[in-house]
Enzyme design. Sequence first.
Site, PDB file in Angstrom:
ATOM      1  N   ASN A  10       3.829   6.981   7.527  1.00  0.00           N
ATOM      2  CA  ASN A  10       3.166   7.793   8.563  1.00  0.00           C
ATOM      3  C   ASN A  10       3.742   9.201   8.475  1.00  0.00           C
ATOM      4  O   ASN A  10       4.875   9.434   8.880  1.00  0.00           O
ATOM      5  CB  ASN A  10       3.437   7.169   9.943  1.00  0.00           C
ATOM      6  CG  ASN A  10       2.905   8.028  11.083  1.00  0.00           C
ATOM      7  OD1 ASN A  10       2.125   8.949  10.861  1.00  0.00           O
ATOM      8  ND2 ASN A  10       3.339   7.718  12.303  1.00  0.00           N
ATOM      9  N   LYS A  12       2.789  11.775  10.067  1.00  0.00           N
ATOM     10  CA  LYS A  12       2.679  12.501  11.349  1.00  0.00           C
ATOM     11  C   LYS A  12       2.125  13.918  11.111  1.00  0.00           C
ATOM     12  O   LYS A  12       1.344  14.123  10.192  1.00  0.00           O
ATOM     13  CB  LYS A  12       4.030  12.539  12.066  1.00  0.00           C
ATOM     14  CG  LYS A  12       4.672  11.157  12.175  1.00  0.00           C
ATOM     15  CD  LYS A  12       5.805  11.119  13.148  1.00  0.00           C
ATOM     16  CE  LYS A  12       6.485   9.753  13.075  1.00  0.00           C
ATOM     17  NZ  LYS A  12       7.403   9.509  14.151  1.00  0.00           N
ATOM     18  N   HIS A  96       0.070   4.249  18.496  1.00  0.00           N
ATOM     19  CA  HIS A  96       1.426   4.709  18.176  1.00  0.00           C
ATOM     20  C   HIS A  96       2.082   5.226  19.465  1.00  0.00           C
ATOM     21  O   HIS A  96       1.406   5.822  20.316  1.00  0.00           O
ATOM     22  CB  HIS A  96       1.362   5.820  17.121  1.00  0.00           C
ATOM     23  CG  HIS A  96       2.699   6.165  16.554  1.00  0.00           C
ATOM     24  ND1 HIS A  96       3.589   6.973  17.222  1.00  0.00           N
ATOM     25  CD2 HIS A  96       3.306   5.788  15.408  1.00  0.00           C
ATOM     26  CE1 HIS A  96       4.684   7.083  16.497  1.00  0.00           C
ATOM     27  NE2 HIS A  96       4.550   6.372  15.390  1.00  0.00           N
ATOM     28  N   GLU A  98       3.770   7.743  20.079  1.00  0.00           N
ATOM     29  CA  GLU A  98       3.566   9.181  20.343  1.00  0.00           C
ATOM     30  C   GLU A  98       2.188   9.425  20.946  1.00  0.00           C
ATOM     31  O   GLU A  98       2.018  10.307  21.794  1.00  0.00           O
ATOM     32  CB  GLU A  98       3.785   9.981  19.042  1.00  0.00           C
ATOM     33  CG  GLU A  98       5.273  10.019  18.688  1.00  0.00           C
ATOM     34  CD  GLU A  98       5.587  10.125  17.200  1.00  0.00           C
ATOM     35  OE1 GLU A  98       4.707  10.486  16.401  1.00  0.00           O
ATOM     36  OE2 GLU A  98       6.741   9.817  16.834  1.00  0.00           O
ATOM     37  N   GLU A 168       7.127  -1.505  16.974  1.00  0.00           N
ATOM     38  CA  GLU A 168       7.882  -0.262  16.901  1.00  0.00           C
ATOM     39  C   GLU A 168       8.588  -0.025  18.226  1.00  0.00           C
ATOM     40  O   GLU A 168       7.997   0.556  19.157  1.00  0.00           O
ATOM     41  CB  GLU A 168       6.934   0.907  16.626  1.00  0.00           C
ATOM     42  CG  GLU A 168       6.216   0.803  15.302  1.00  0.00           C
ATOM     43  CD  GLU A 168       5.966   2.178  14.694  1.00  0.00           C
ATOM     44  OE1 GLU A 168       6.441   2.401  13.579  1.00  0.00           O
ATOM     45  OE2 GLU A 168       5.352   3.026  15.351  1.00  0.00           O
ATOM     46  N   GLY A 174      12.239   7.686  15.192  1.00  0.00           N
ATOM     47  CA  GLY A 174      12.740   9.035  14.959  1.00  0.00           C
ATOM     48  C   GLY A 174      14.123   9.284  15.543  1.00  0.00           C
ATOM     49  O   GLY A 174      14.544  10.433  15.663  1.00  0.00           O
ATOM     50  N   SER A 214      12.913   4.072  12.469  1.00  0.00           N
ATOM     51  CA  SER A 214      14.061   4.488  11.662  1.00  0.00           C
ATOM     52  C   SER A 214      14.325   3.572  10.474  1.00  0.00           C
ATOM     53  O   SER A 214      15.479   3.252  10.171  1.00  0.00           O
ATOM     54  CB  SER A 214      15.308   4.621  12.549  1.00  0.00           C
ATOM     55  OG  SER A 214      15.108   5.639  13.525  1.00  0.00           O
TER      56      SER A 214
END
Length: 254
Positions: A10, A12, A96, A98, A168, A174, A214
Amino acid sequence: MARKRLIAGNWKMHKTDSEAGESAVNLKALLANIKDIDILICPAFTSLYSLASIFRKTSIMLGAQNMHFEKEGAFTGEISAPMLRDIGVAYVILGHSERRHIFNEDDNMINRKVTAALAAGIAPILCIGETSEQRNRNETLDVLESQLTRCLKDVSKANAKKLIIAYEPVWAIGTGKNATPEQAEDIHRFIRTIIENLYDRNTAEIIRILYGGSVKQFNAKALLDKPDIDGALVGGASLEPAVFAEIVGMARIK
Ligand code: PEP
């Protein structure tokens, strides 16, 4: 049952189209002949078309990071599933964290997107995961069950088999912190049980469950060695082709 492993990158909101093209050419040289693992790259929308052409005749597949749930219409700035399918997009990341936390997407909206992707012939990678606050309150399993149940509302068994699920944990994305292989394996087994309850055992055995949060070249092998971890959704470590290729290599060795 042997599930083919999938390693997804991904990217991003990183890489201009020329930077993406350069990375794609490098990835093609590093990974083009790998057939035993499914490899997927999800660049920004602006590079989907050019990467479709670079990856043509390779086994590297293309995914989008988001889409709208309507087929077309007055939705300025949005992109639909048929538009993605038309340029060779095979997968789409949906839900996701985010998108959930920065853009306020809820399970109902994600459910509409899952349904629209399946209708267009695109396999959704449905992301679920708990925040650190939810984890500290011991709500992880309830949160995951509720996200899965709501996001898969009215998705038929035949369509469910085409899905990928990505676990996730939000606290691991991150941040450099990641779930231990044992923690992740326990959760993946729990997710498979929820799928079995929603559908049946066979469907639960078919669906691939990726771990994301991560994943790096130094922790991927231990995670991927676990029987219910069928691959990884890789953010930061997918930006560097050689590092991503190293992680793909780890998925090949059991
Ligand atoms: C992600 O974006 O889905 C992700 C897991 O990111 P990172 O690997 O950087 O934590």
